[in-house]
Write a protein that holds these residues in place. Structure first.
Motif, PDB file in Angstrom:
ATOM      1  N   UNK A 134      -4.825   1.609  -0.780  1.00 58.15           N
ATOM      2  CA  UNK A 134      -5.312   1.282   0.556  1.00 58.15           C
ATOM      3  C   UNK A 134      -6.479   0.308   0.534  1.00 58.15           C
ATOM      4  N   UNK A 135      -6.582  -0.443   1.634  1.00 56.29           N
ATOM      5  CA  UNK A 135      -7.662  -1.382   1.897  1.00 56.29           C
ATOM      6  C   UNK A 135      -7.540  -1.785   3.365  1.00 56.29           C
ATOM      7  N   UNK A 136      -8.638  -1.908   4.050  1.00 55.29           N
ATOM      8  CA  UNK A 136      -8.657  -2.404   5.446  1.00 55.29           C
ATOM      9  C   UNK A 136      -7.756  -1.603   6.384  1.00 55.29           C
ATOM     10  N   UNK A 137      -7.533  -0.328   6.101  1.00 55.42           N
ATOM     11  CA  UNK A 137      -6.673   0.486   6.953  1.00 55.42           C
ATOM     12  C   UNK A 137      -5.199   0.391   6.611  1.00 55.42           C
ATOM     13  N   UNK A 138      -4.824  -0.519   5.722  1.00 53.94           N
ATOM     14  CA  UNK A 138      -3.431  -0.652   5.292  1.00 53.94           C
ATOM     15  C   UNK A 138      -3.199   0.298   4.125  1.00 53.94           C
ATOM     16  N   UNK A 139      -2.171   1.163   4.219  1.00 53.80           N
ATOM     17  CA  UNK A 139      -1.847   2.106   3.157  1.00 53.80           C
ATOM     18  C   UNK A 139      -0.392   1.928   2.747  1.00 53.80           C
ATOM     19  N   UNK A 140      -0.145   2.003   1.438  1.00 51.52           N
ATOM     20  CA  UNK A 140       1.213   1.837   0.926  1.00 51.52           C
ATOM     21  C   UNK A 140       1.366   2.600  -0.383  1.00 51.52           C
ATOM     22  N   UNK A 193      -1.766  -6.293  -5.994  1.00 51.42           N
ATOM     23  CA  UNK A 193      -2.943  -6.933  -6.573  1.00 51.42           C
ATOM     24  C   UNK A 193      -3.915  -7.312  -5.464  1.00 51.42           C
ATOM     25  N   UNK A 194      -3.370  -7.811  -4.346  1.00 51.86           N
ATOM     26  CA  UNK A 194      -4.195  -8.240  -3.216  1.00 51.86           C
ATOM     27  C   UNK A 194      -3.774  -7.500  -1.954  1.00 51.86           C
ATOM     28  N   UNK A 195      -4.740  -7.200  -1.114  1.00 52.55           N
ATOM     29  CA  UNK A 195      -4.474  -6.545   0.160  1.00 52.55           C
ATOM     30  C   UNK A 195      -3.673  -7.484   1.063  1.00 52.55           C
ATOM     31  N   UNK A 196      -2.544  -7.026   1.626  1.00 54.05           N
ATOM     32  CA  UNK A 196      -1.755  -7.891   2.504  1.00 54.05           C
ATOM     33  C   UNK A 196      -2.435  -8.151   3.850  1.00 54.05           C
ATOM     34  N   UNK A 197      -3.478  -7.361   4.176  1.00 59.62           N
ATOM     35  CA  UNK A 197      -4.178  -7.533   5.446  1.00 59.62           C
ATOM     36  C   UNK A 197      -5.329  -8.521   5.343  1.00 59.62           C
ATOM     37  N   UNK A 212      -6.489  -9.932   2.094  1.00 62.91           N
ATOM     38  CA  UNK A 212      -6.385 -10.832   0.953  1.00 62.91           C
ATOM     39  C   UNK A 212      -7.319 -10.548  -0.206  1.00 62.91           C
ATOM     40  N   UNK A 213      -8.167  -9.515  -0.106  1.00 60.31           N
ATOM     41  CA  UNK A 213      -9.077  -9.209  -1.207  1.00 60.31           C
ATOM     42  C   UNK A 213      -8.362  -8.407  -2.291  1.00 60.31           C
ATOM     43  N   UNK A 214      -9.023  -8.314  -3.443  1.00 58.20           N
ATOM     44  CA  UNK A 214      -8.455  -7.500  -4.521  1.00 58.20           C
ATOM     45  C   UNK A 214      -9.139  -6.130  -4.582  1.00 58.20           C
ATOM     46  N   UNK A 215      -9.802  -5.733  -3.519  1.00 57.52           N
ATOM     47  CA  UNK A 215     -10.529  -4.464  -3.466  1.00 57.52           C
ATOM     48  C   UNK A 215      -9.673  -3.294  -3.031  1.00 57.52           C
ATOM     49  N   UNK A 216      -8.526  -3.138  -3.627  1.00 57.74           N
ATOM     50  CA  UNK A 216      -7.607  -2.065  -3.256  1.00 57.74           C
ATOM     51  C   UNK A 216      -7.982  -0.786  -4.007  1.00 57.74           C
ATOM     52  N   UNK A 217      -8.075   0.313  -3.268  1.00 63.48           N
ATOM     53  CA  UNK A 217      -8.384   1.620  -3.844  1.00 63.48           C
ATOM     54  C   UNK A 217      -7.121   2.459  -3.891  1.00 63.48           C
TER      55      UNK A 217
END
Length: 102
Positions: free
Chosen positions: A8-14, A19-23, A25-30
């Motif tokens: 997850x990142x920016x409220x997007x969960x999958x 590698x990058x958040x689809x919302x 674009x950062x690589x700060x995915x937890x």
């Protein structure tokens, strides 16, 4: 109980590791673990599958809304199902999530 990982990142969960958040674009995915249970969100019944899955027909391909997250997972099921049915992960076969009614 089995656990699944949600990314997850920016409220997007999958359940798909990226590698990058689809919302944003950062690589700060937890990531975090979630329970393997959920509810049927959508489904279709496959009567005429590709040849490699012919031995499974008829079967369902379902979209499962995982409990405690916004993430959904695509699952294969053999028993009759309906929207809203409670399900849980039974097995992972050749990379496919196989769910059963809870």
């Amino acid at each position: 109980m089995k656990k699944l990982k949600v990314y997850f990142c920016c409220g997007h969960e999958t359940v798909v590791k990226r590698v990058y958040c689809p919302t944003c674009g950062t690589d700060g995915i937890s990531e975090r673990e979630v329970e393997d249970k959920g509810r049927i969100y959508s489904f279709t019944k496959i009567h005429v599958p590709p040849s490699e899955f012919a031995h499974l027909a008829p079967y369902y391909v379902a979209l499962v809304q995982l409990d405690g997250t916004n993430a959904k997972v695509t699952a294969r099921m053999t028993e009759d199902i309906a929207i809203g049915d409670k399900v849980e992960l039974f097995n992972v076969e050749d990379g496919a999530y196989v769910y059963k009614k809870a």
